[in-house]
Scaffold this active site. Structure first.
Site, mmCIF file in Angstrom:
data_model
loop_
_atom_site.group_PDB
_atom_site.id
_atom_site.type_symbol
_atom_site.label_atom_id
_atom_site.label_comp_id
_atom_site.label_asym_id
_atom_site.label_seq_id
_atom_site.Cartn_x
_atom_site.Cartn_y
_atom_site.Cartn_z
ATOM 1 N N GLU A 63 -7.545 1.855 -12.991
ATOM 2 C CA GLU A 63 -6.922 3.031 -12.378
ATOM 3 C C GLU A 63 -5.678 3.464 -13.135
ATOM 4 O O GLU A 63 -5.488 4.656 -13.417
ATOM 5 C CB GLU A 63 -6.582 2.722 -10.914
ATOM 6 N N LYS A 73 -0.171 5.408 -5.883
ATOM 7 C CA LYS A 73 -1.174 5.429 -6.952
ATOM 8 C C LYS A 73 -2.088 6.638 -6.808
ATOM 9 O O LYS A 73 -2.379 7.330 -7.792
ATOM 10 C CB LYS A 73 -1.992 4.143 -6.907
ATOM 11 N N GLU A 131 -26.059 15.342 -2.209
ATOM 12 C CA GLU A 131 -27.465 15.437 -1.799
ATOM 13 C C GLU A 131 -28.376 14.589 -2.680
ATOM 14 O O GLU A 131 -29.493 14.256 -2.285
ATOM 15 C CB GLU A 131 -27.933 16.891 -1.812
ATOM 16 N N CYS A 143 0.813 -1.211 0.000
ATOM 17 C CA CYS A 143 0.000 0.000 0.000
ATOM 18 C C CYS A 143 0.848 1.263 0.000
ATOM 19 O O CYS A 143 0.656 2.166 -0.803
ATOM 20 C CB CYS A 143 -0.945 0.000 1.198
ATOM 21 N N TYR A 151 -9.646 -3.387 -10.862
ATOM 22 C CA TYR A 151 -9.545 -1.968 -10.515
ATOM 23 C C TYR A 151 -8.146 -1.416 -10.745
ATOM 24 O O TYR A 151 -7.980 -0.244 -11.103
ATOM 25 C CB TYR A 151 -10.016 -1.717 -9.079
ATOM 26 N N HIS A 193 -26.840 21.501 0.233
ATOM 27 C CA HIS A 193 -27.071 22.091 -1.089
ATOM 28 C C HIS A 193 -26.162 23.298 -1.311
ATOM 29 O O HIS A 193 -25.940 24.078 -0.394
ATOM 30 C CB HIS A 193 -28.541 22.526 -1.196
#
Length: 451
Positions: A180, A50, A441, A42, A176, A436
């Site tokens: 990516e 990454k 939302e 990681c 993924y 908002h």
């Protein structure tokens, strides 16, 4: 019998470091052995670098959008070397932090390859240590299919250290990591082709998410080639690479990047000296408490092949430390409703069941789905659409899944992960007042059942 250590951890990645630190904090005598780099995949060749490259790739979008907000900018110039040097400096800083975390916790840090020589014994650089418990946290390693010319391809391990940005990149894979990196290379200016042997990438993700991302990547000009696979790779006289596909077509690129899966890192680990068994996929077999088939040996993280995510390895490491040395605080890891993100461009955020999973599990579902052009883009010519989707149990009103493709998807989905963990209903979503104006939302204002 008196042992040198109560816990000997092999691998200083996220899970191993977490287990070691907390076990030491609980009063255990702990050692960690690491042969490569502190922080594991990681920190060094995974999520952290990454994400830094993803940030860099996003700058091109910001520059493109700037004119709509009145900014006149000179033509920008991207320098790959600067980005990589800055990334390397940050990774070195994090390596130091991980070292301090271990040492300051009272953990004995051993630099070198660890090999298990007996049920309660580990050898590091010729020195043998005994331990009441051995924890394997050695992670995974990218693998390239065994085809002619495989040595000409690179994986995520090498991509972070390329001296130059390739002009033309062929990314192979449908997970993924492939998606990516295809976005990174294209966003930084490389002509990028994503090639996958299946019908559509990101198998296991919600069907609406997969289709929506495909459409958005095509809008960005990415060359997507599905139902295609490479038969061989050859180097041409000019230094470029020719990939010959199984259907006979030929693609030429300056870099062939493979992201076709990862294997557990078990090389020279000495498992033959133990009773540890592997499952049918080649990962270490463990029970619900991460116990292997050898009583004194445990395993966590990518090496057990469950949910291969850094936060999951952290949770597993914590669970092991608590069970062994602080049992009154032990609680099992809950693998349900784990939020996750794909840092594609645009990014994906998802938590809970996909529509397909919900139907397969026997739920009668209501689907709420919304596609819209983000407010930020209304002053530009960019036509990118955001997708938001809720999967709801029609009988209980419980929200089973939340899915998003669009800016800040990972940030937004984290909060929704708490809602799903708490068992929120669609009515509770509806009664929550939105912030908002935001994209987020939309998750609390979707009222019409799509299907």
């Amino acid at each position: 019998m008196a042992y040198d250590f109560d816990l000997f951890v092999i691998g200083a990645g996220s899970g191993g470091v977490r287990a070691a630190r907390f076990a030491a904090g609980f009063g255990a005598k702990v050692a960690v052995a690491e042969s490569r780099y502190l922080g594991g995949t990681c920190v060094n060749v995974g999520c952290v670098p990454k994400k830094l490259l993803v940030y860099g790739a996003h700058v091109a979008d910001e520059l493109e959008q700037a004119a709509g907000f009145g900014w006149t900018l000179e033509e920008g110039h991207f320098d790959w070397g600067t980005l990589i040097a800055n990334k390397n400096r940050e990774i070195e800083r994090l390596n130091g932090i991980y070292r301090n975390l271990l040492v300051n916790s009272g953990v004995t840090l051993l630099t070198g390859h660890a090999r298990i020589t007996a049920a309660n014994e580990v050898e590091v650089e010729g020195q043998r240590y005994s331990a009441a418990n051995i924890l394997i946290a050695t992670g995974g390693w990218p693998q390239v299919p065994d085809i002619p010319g495989k040595e000409l391809a690179i994986t995520s391990n090498e991509a972070f250290y390329l001296k130059d940005l390739p002009r033309r990149v062929l990314v192979v894979g449908g997970g993924y990591i492939a998606v990516e990196f295809a976005g990174i290379f294209q966003g930084l200016g490389a002509a990028t082709t994503l090639l996958y042997r299946g019908d559509l990438f990101l198998r296991g993700f919600d069907g609406s998410v997969r289709t929506h991302l495909k459409e958005e990547l095509e809008k960005r000009g990415m060359d997507l080639q599905f139902n295609a696979d490479i038969q061989r790779i050859d180097k041409l006289d000019d230094g470029s690479l020719k990939a010959t596909l199984k259907d006979g077509r030929e693609l030429v690129a300056d870099c062939v990047f493979y992201a076709t899966g990862r294997r557990p890192m078990l090389d020279n680990l000495g498992l033959e000296n133990t009773g540890v068994e592997l499952d049918e996929r080649g990962f270490i077999r463990v029970d619900e408490q991460y116990q292997t088939t050898a009583p004194s040996i445990l395993a966590i993280g990518d090496v057990i092949g469950r949910v291969q995510l850094t936060p999951v390895a952290l949770a597993e490491g914590m669970a092991v430390a608590r069970r062994l040395f602080k049992p009154e605080q032990y609680r099992p890891v809950d693998y349900q409703n784990i939020p996750t993100a794909v840092f594609s461009q645009p990014p994906i955020g998802t938590v809970g069941l996909t529509e397909e999973q919900a139907l397969q599990a026997g739920h009668k579902v209501q689907i709420f789905e919304s596609r819209f052009r983000a407010m930020k883009l209304t002053l530009t010519d960019i036509q990118e659409k955001t997708l938001m989707k809720l999967v709801v149990d029609a009988e209980t009103d419980k929200v089973l899944g939340c899915h998003m493709v669009g800016p800040d998807a990972g940030e937004i989905i984290q909060g929704l992960g708490i809602a799903l963990k708490a068992g929120a209903t669609k009515l509770q979503f509806d009664e929550t007042i939105g912030v908002h104006p935001t994209a987020a939302e939309e998750f609390v204002t979707m009222r019409t059942v799509t299907r």
